[in-house]
Design a protein around this motif. Structure first.
Motif, PDB file in Angstrom:
ATOM      1  N   ALA A 123       0.858  -1.182   0.000  1.00 35.47           N
ATOM      2  CA  ALA A 123       0.000   0.000   0.000  1.00 35.47           C
ATOM      3  C   ALA A 123       0.891   1.227   0.000  1.00 35.47           C
ATOM      4  CB  ALA A 123      -0.925   0.008   1.222  1.00 35.47           C
ATOM      5  N   PRO A 124       0.374   2.387  -0.397  1.00 35.35           N
ATOM      6  CA  PRO A 124       1.162   3.625  -0.315  1.00 35.35           C
ATOM      7  C   PRO A 124       1.512   3.942   1.140  1.00 35.35           C
ATOM      8  CG  PRO A 124      -0.756   3.906  -1.746  1.00 35.35           C
ATOM      9  CD  PRO A 124      -0.936   2.593  -1.050  1.00 35.35           C
ATOM     10  N   GLN A 125       2.597   4.654   1.355  1.00 38.94           N
ATOM     11  CA  GLN A 125       3.038   4.972   2.713  1.00 38.94           C
ATOM     12  C   GLN A 125       1.983   5.754   3.486  1.00 38.94           C
ATOM     13  OE1 GLN A 125       5.854   3.917   4.404  1.00 38.94           O
ATOM     14  NE2 GLN A 125       4.764   4.851   6.126  1.00 38.94           N
ATOM     15  N   TRP A 126       1.275   6.668   2.795  1.00 40.66           N
ATOM     16  CA  TRP A 126       0.276   7.457   3.524  1.00 40.66           C
ATOM     17  C   TRP A 126      -0.856   6.577   4.042  1.00 40.66           C
ATOM     18  CZ3 TRP A 126      -4.937   8.252   2.583  1.00 40.66           C
ATOM     19  CH2 TRP A 126      -5.423   7.870   1.339  1.00 40.66           C
ATOM     20  N   VAL A 127      -1.150   5.465   3.343  1.00 42.29           N
ATOM     21  CA  VAL A 127      -2.159   4.522   3.808  1.00 42.29           C
ATOM     22  C   VAL A 127      -1.657   3.785   5.049  1.00 42.29           C
ATOM     23  CG1 VAL A 127      -3.442   2.419   3.221  1.00 42.29           C
ATOM     24  CG2 VAL A 127      -3.229   4.269   1.546  1.00 42.29           C
ATOM     25  N   TYR A 128      -0.374   3.418   5.048  1.00 38.18           N
ATOM     26  CA  TYR A 128       0.210   2.820   6.250  1.00 38.18           C
ATOM     27  C   TYR A 128       0.098   3.784   7.438  1.00 38.18           C
ATOM     28  CZ  TYR A 128       2.483  -0.682   3.219  1.00 38.18           C
ATOM     29  OH  TYR A 128       2.753  -1.697   2.323  1.00 38.18           O
ATOM     30  N   ASP A 129       0.380   5.058   7.180  1.00 39.73           N
ATOM     31  CA  ASP A 129       0.333   6.048   8.261  1.00 39.73           C
ATOM     32  C   ASP A 129      -1.080   6.176   8.823  1.00 39.73           C
ATOM     33  OD1 ASP A 129       3.027   6.502   7.769  1.00 39.73           O
ATOM     34  OD2 ASP A 129       2.670   8.304   6.556  1.00 39.73           O
ATOM     35  N   GLU A 130      -2.085   6.219   7.945  1.00 38.90           N
ATOM     36  CA  GLU A 130      -3.468   6.339   8.408  1.00 38.90           C
ATOM     37  C   GLU A 130      -3.935   5.060   9.105  1.00 38.90           C
ATOM     38  OE1 GLU A 130      -5.137   9.029   8.552  1.00 38.90           O
ATOM     39  OE2 GLU A 130      -3.872  10.311   7.315  1.00 38.90           O
ATOM     40  N   THR A 131      -3.461   3.911   8.635  1.00 34.73           N
ATOM     41  CA  THR A 131      -3.811   2.655   9.298  1.00 34.73           C
ATOM     42  C   THR A 131      -3.298   2.644  10.734  1.00 34.73           C
ATOM     43  OG1 THR A 131      -3.817   1.429   7.197  1.00 34.73           O
ATOM     44  CG2 THR A 131      -3.532   0.144   9.209  1.00 34.73           C
ATOM     45  N   PHE A 132      -2.074   3.141  10.925  1.00 35.67           N
ATOM     46  CA  PHE A 132      -1.514   3.215  12.273  1.00 35.67           C
ATOM     47  C   PHE A 132      -2.377   4.121  13.166  1.00 35.67           C
ATOM     48  CE2 PHE A 132       1.403   5.122  15.413  1.00 35.67           C
ATOM     49  CZ  PHE A 132       1.861   3.967  16.028  1.00 35.67           C
ATOM     50  N   LYS A 133      -2.832   5.233  12.621  1.00 33.64           N
ATOM     51  CA  LYS A 133      -3.703   6.123  13.387  1.00 33.64           C
ATOM     52  C   LYS A 133      -5.048   5.458  13.682  1.00 33.64           C
ATOM     53  CE  LYS A 133      -1.727  10.257  11.185  1.00 33.64           C
ATOM     54  NZ  LYS A 133      -2.031  11.387  10.270  1.00 33.64           N
ATOM     55  N   ASN A 134      -5.570   4.726  12.698  1.00 43.98           N
ATOM     56  CA  ASN A 134      -6.864   4.062  12.878  1.00 43.98           C
ATOM     57  C   ASN A 134      -6.848   3.094  14.052  1.00 43.98           C
ATOM     58  OD1 ASN A 134      -8.092   5.371  10.726  1.00 43.98           O
ATOM     59  ND2 ASN A 134      -7.763   3.688   9.281  1.00 43.98           N
ATOM     60  N   ALA A 135      -5.697   2.480  14.276  1.00 41.73           N
ATOM     61  CA  ALA A 135      -5.613   1.457  15.324  1.00 41.73           C
ATOM     62  C   ALA A 135      -6.087   1.986  16.663  1.00 41.73           C
ATOM     63  CB  ALA A 135      -4.182   0.926  15.429  1.00 41.73           C
ATOM     64  N   THR A 136      -5.813   3.259  16.949  1.00 43.64           N
ATOM     65  CA  THR A 136      -6.181   3.822  18.251  1.00 43.64           C
ATOM     66  C   THR A 136      -7.337   4.814  18.186  1.00 43.64           C
ATOM     67  OG1 THR A 136      -4.426   5.486  17.981  1.00 43.64           O
ATOM     68  CG2 THR A 136      -3.891   3.513  19.274  1.00 43.64           C
ATOM     69  N   ARG A 137      -7.805   5.155  16.987  1.00 37.27           N
ATOM     70  CA  ARG A 137      -8.896   6.129  16.904  1.00 37.27           C
ATOM     71  C   ARG A 137     -10.194   5.542  16.362  1.00 37.27           C
ATOM     72  NH1 ARG A 137      -6.585   9.754  11.772  1.00 37.27           N
ATOM     73  NH2 ARG A 137      -7.016   8.181  10.154  1.00 37.27           N
ATOM     74  N   ALA A 138     -10.126   4.463  15.582  1.00 40.36           N
ATOM     75  CA  ALA A 138     -11.332   3.887  14.981  1.00 40.36           C
ATOM     76  C   ALA A 138     -12.025   2.963  15.968  1.00 40.36           C
ATOM     77  CB  ALA A 138     -10.980   3.123  13.707  1.00 40.36           C
ATOM     78  N   LYS A 139     -13.337   2.950  15.935  1.00 45.31           N
ATOM     79  CA  LYS A 139     -14.114   2.043  16.770  1.00 45.31           C
ATOM     80  C   LYS A 139     -15.465   1.804  16.113  1.00 45.31           C
ATOM     81  CE  LYS A 139     -15.964   5.735  19.738  1.00 45.31           C
ATOM     82  NZ  LYS A 139     -16.130   6.192  21.149  1.00 45.31           N
ATOM     83  N   MET A 140     -16.174   0.829  16.635  1.00 46.17           N
ATOM     84  CA  MET A 140     -17.524   0.566  16.167  1.00 46.17           C
ATOM     85  C   MET A 140     -18.518   1.087  17.195  1.00 46.17           C
ATOM     86  SD  MET A 140     -17.429  -3.154  14.301  1.00 46.17           S
ATOM     87  CE  MET A 140     -19.131  -2.873  13.768  1.00 46.17           C
ATOM     88  N   GLU A 141     -19.542   1.746  16.679  1.00 39.30           N
ATOM     89  CA  GLU A 141     -20.683   2.154  17.488  1.00 39.30           C
ATOM     90  C   GLU A 141     -21.894   1.450  16.920  1.00 39.30           C
ATOM     91  OE1 GLU A 141     -20.901   6.400  17.656  1.00 39.30           O
ATOM     92  OE2 GLU A 141     -19.154   6.569  18.982  1.00 39.30           O
ATOM     93  N   GLY A 142     -22.303   0.365  17.584  1.00 47.01           N
ATOM     94  CA  GLY A 142     -23.305  -0.502  16.992  1.00 47.01           C
ATOM     95  C   GLY A 142     -22.727  -1.171  15.760  1.00 47.01           C
TER      96      GLY A 142
END
Length: 447
Positions: A123-142
């Protein structure tokens, strides 16, 4: 009368919906820069080396290549290291899904050609960077995803539902265009063209420079599909959005009516009219949400033979690929990879003609490469097979070619792109949001 078990499940679901599922800790996320790949797979190979360590994926673009041209197979000279048939299936059953075992038992001429494993996911590097951020910021609500953008939402998945979302939000270009044919093959082996069409797809979720705040549970996948065949349907248009709140609004332009209207449901166990109703809409791309009909659980992770690096099949002419009862085995490349096994059971209060299903997701990409469904009597009904291929100019492993086999009727569908003058073409810029409106669809309609 409601059972205590049903009541408990409903209370648990309500609790999860109201509180949301927490993202992983910073310490867990740090593994994405050490033991795990940037998208969350195990970086190391397996014990005997038959699955190698991930070393960055395949990112080499052939000299002079332009997107839309057939993407060459860099492993074209390789020969199978193993061929699995009914005669030796028992020796390899632990690495085969239910669908492949059924095919091997039913058809003496079915075989699985296994090749050397190449971990080409990138994947492009910027996608890797956003994936790393997602690990601690993304969640499911329902059933909804919040706080995710620009990468795999749950690179360290904790639930089956998170893995399903990883497939839906897998790495793709911000926009791409491709023509395709969709075939149905009856129980006698006769193939007929069900539909021909062109997809114009934008993924706002993968527009570089955005943010989770800009998504706001909005559309992550937008498509306008223009029907070109058969002639009786040519000129029809279908438009739909897949949204982070797990909904899919859709509109349709019918030539005879000369107007745009809300489309009938293109979700779940609705028969897929693009494939003449042989399969269901949620079997497109092996899995094509929304995912709200099922409760999903992680069965585990295992090593399996799965289709992989199938540039040769994707480039093949349609007739070369269409077999009597299954896709031509000589064109399909199988490799040993680690996969997530996820099981879905129909949620309390929901209805689906397939009360149980399984999906097998490639660890490196989260692409659902194999999917099986069972009917209400517990009989294996369908197997869906996705054929991942290298889209090195992104770079990414894509999957827009798939087949679904109906074991009860003895029929199958296949959606290839090999006969098209221009294959899947990535776009530098996405279509604007204004392109995906009912008004724009009306203007685009054939008059």
């Amino acid at each position: 009368m409601i059972s205590m078990k049903t009541l408990a499940a409903a209370l648990l679901a309500a609790s999860m919906a109201s509180t949301g599922l927490a993202a992983v800790t910073a310490d867990e996320a740090a593994k994405l820069k050490s033991d795990l790949t940037p998208l969350g797979a195990e970086k190391a190979g397996n014990k005997d080396g038959s699955i190698p360590a991930w070393s960055g994926g395949y990112t080499k673009v052939p000299a002079g290549y332009k997107s839309g041209q057939p993407r060459p197979d860099p492993f074209a000279d390789e020969k199978p290291v193993l061929t699995i048939t009914a005669a030796n299936m028992a020796q390899h059953a632990d690495k085969l899904d239910e669908g492949q075992q059924h095919l091997l038992k039913k058809y003496p001429d079915y075989r699985i050609n296994v090749y050397k494993t190449h971990r080409t996911a990138a994947a492009p590097q910027w996608v890797y960077d956003e994936t790393f951020k997602n690990a601690t910021r993304a969640k499911m609500e329902g059933d909804a995803v919040v706080g995710a953008y620009g990468g795999i939402p749950f690179p360290i998945p904790k639930t089956g539902a998170e893995l399903i979302w990883n497939h839906s939000l897998r790495v793709r270009p911000v926009a791409f265009r491709h023509a395709f044919n969709s075939y149905t093959v009856d129980s006698s082996g006769n193939a007929s063209l069900a539909s021909g069409a062109v997809n114009e797809i934008t993924l706002p979720y993968y527009k570089k420079g955005g943010s989770p705040e800009q998504m706001k549970n909005g559309a992550y996948f937008q498509n306008v599909q223009s029907v070109t065949a058969p002639s009786v349907r040519a000129g029809e248009l279908l438009m739909y959005y897949d949204q982070l709140d797990n909904n899919r609004p859709a509109w349709q332009y019918l030539v005879g009516q000369r107007r745009v209207r809300r489309a009938p449901t293109i979700c779940c166990d609705t028969p897929n009219f693009v494939n003449s109703g042989v399969d269901f809409f949620d079997q497109v791309f092996v899995w094509f949400g929304p995912s709200t009909n099922y409760d999903w659980k992680i069965v585990g992770k295992k090593e399996m033979y799965i289709p992989y690096n199938n540039n040769r099949l994707v480039m093949a002419k349609d007739k070369e690929a269409l077999g009597k009862h299954f896709i031509n085995p000589e064109l399909v490349r199988w490799e040993l990879h680690r996969v997530w096994e996820v099981e879905g059971t129909v949620r309390a209060g929901k209805r689906d003609v397939r009360p149980k299903r399984k999906l097998y997701l490639d660890e490196d990409t989260y692409i659902a490469v194999l999917g099986n469904t069972w009917d209400a009597q517990g009989t294996l009904w369908h197997t869906s097979i996705g054929f991942p291929w290298m889209q090195f100019e992104v770079p990414a492993v894509g999957m827009e070619v798939w087949a679904t086999l109906d074991f009860i009727k003895g029929t199958y569908t296949f959606t290839p792109v090999g006969d098209q003058s221009s294959q899947i073409q990535t776009m530098d810029e996405p279509w604007p949001d204004s392109y995906y409106t009912p008004e724009a669809l009306s203007r685009k309609g054939v008059r």
